[in-house]
Design a protein around this motif. Structure first.
Motif, PDB file in Angstrom:
ATOM      1  N   ASN A  84       0.837  -1.197   0.000  1.00  0.00           N
ATOM      2  CA  ASN A  84       0.000   0.000   0.000  1.00  0.00           C
ATOM      3  C   ASN A  84       0.874   1.251   0.000  1.00  0.00           C
ATOM      4  OD1 ASN A  84      -2.283  -1.677   0.208  1.00  0.00           O
ATOM      5  ND2 ASN A  84      -2.212  -1.626   2.454  1.00  0.00           N
ATOM      6  N   SER A  85       0.250   2.372  -0.298  1.00  0.00           N
ATOM      7  CA  SER A  85       0.959   3.666  -0.307  1.00  0.00           C
ATOM      8  C   SER A  85       2.261   3.561  -1.093  1.00  0.00           C
ATOM      9  CB  SER A  85       1.249   4.115   1.134  1.00  0.00           C
ATOM     10  OG  SER A  85       0.054   4.208   1.882  1.00  0.00           O
ATOM     11  N   LEU A  86       2.160   3.013  -2.269  1.00  0.00           N
ATOM     12  CA  LEU A  86       3.359   2.769  -3.071  1.00  0.00           C
ATOM     13  C   LEU A  86       4.007   4.076  -3.504  1.00  0.00           C
ATOM     14  CD1 LEU A  86       2.123  -0.311  -5.059  1.00  0.00           C
ATOM     15  CD2 LEU A  86       4.228  -0.227  -3.713  1.00  0.00           C
ATOM     16  N   LYS A  87       5.324   4.037  -3.579  1.00  0.00           N
ATOM     17  CA  LYS A  87       6.125   5.197  -3.975  1.00  0.00           C
ATOM     18  C   LYS A  87       6.935   4.848  -5.221  1.00  0.00           C
ATOM     19  CE  LYS A  87       6.884   6.148   0.947  1.00  0.00           C
ATOM     20  NZ  LYS A  87       7.919   6.345   1.997  1.00  0.00           N
ATOM     21  N   PRO A  88       7.337   5.850  -5.984  1.00  0.00           N
ATOM     22  CA  PRO A  88       8.173   5.557  -7.159  1.00  0.00           C
ATOM     23  C   PRO A  88       9.432   4.762  -6.812  1.00  0.00           C
ATOM     24  CG  PRO A  88       7.333   7.787  -7.299  1.00  0.00           C
ATOM     25  CD  PRO A  88       6.923   7.265  -5.948  1.00  0.00           C
TER      26      PRO A  88
END
Length: 126
Positions: A84-88
């Motif tokens: 979840n809340s994935l970032k580049p």
């Protein structure tokens, strides 16, 4: 013969979620652990998380703690990584791997793992 097969990768926008699966076969007991690792271009392979199949205990790298959740469905011989809340910066090829169950002193040390899957690509766009 032990086999690990990952699935569930894909392209997602920053802030989004993905769930990876690792289907395991060939184990004769539940006395093992599954770890997730990732390899991004130009970087070393990084350990992400681990789960013990026998007792369900888990471990997370600081970089994903609070965002990723590892779980297992022993009836299906499958381990999941909910992201979840994935970032580049989470963009990488994600691999699952198997090791013995005595993981406590070196949970995400790559050389402790005996079996590896082929990997699944996760791309997070900004």
């Amino acid at each position: 013969e032990v086999q690990l097969v990952e699935s569930g990768g894909g392209l997602v926008q920053a802030g989004g979620s993905l769930r990876l699966s690792c289907a395991a076969s060939g184990f004769t007991s539940d006395d093992y652990a599954i770890g997730w690792f990732r390899l991004a271009p130009g970087k070393e392979r990084e350990g992400v998380s681990l789960i013990s199949i026998s007792d369900g205990s888990t471990y997370y790298a600081d970089s994903v703690k609070g965002r990723f959740t590892i779980s297992s469905d022993n009836a299906k011989n499958t381990v999941y990584l909910q992201m979840n809340s994935l970032k580049p910066e989470d963009t990488a090829v994600y691999y699952c791997a198997a090791r013995d169950s005595s993981w406590y002193f070196s949970p995400l040390t790559k050389t402790e793992y005996d079996y590896w899957g082929q990997g699944t690509q996760v791309t997070v766009s900004s």
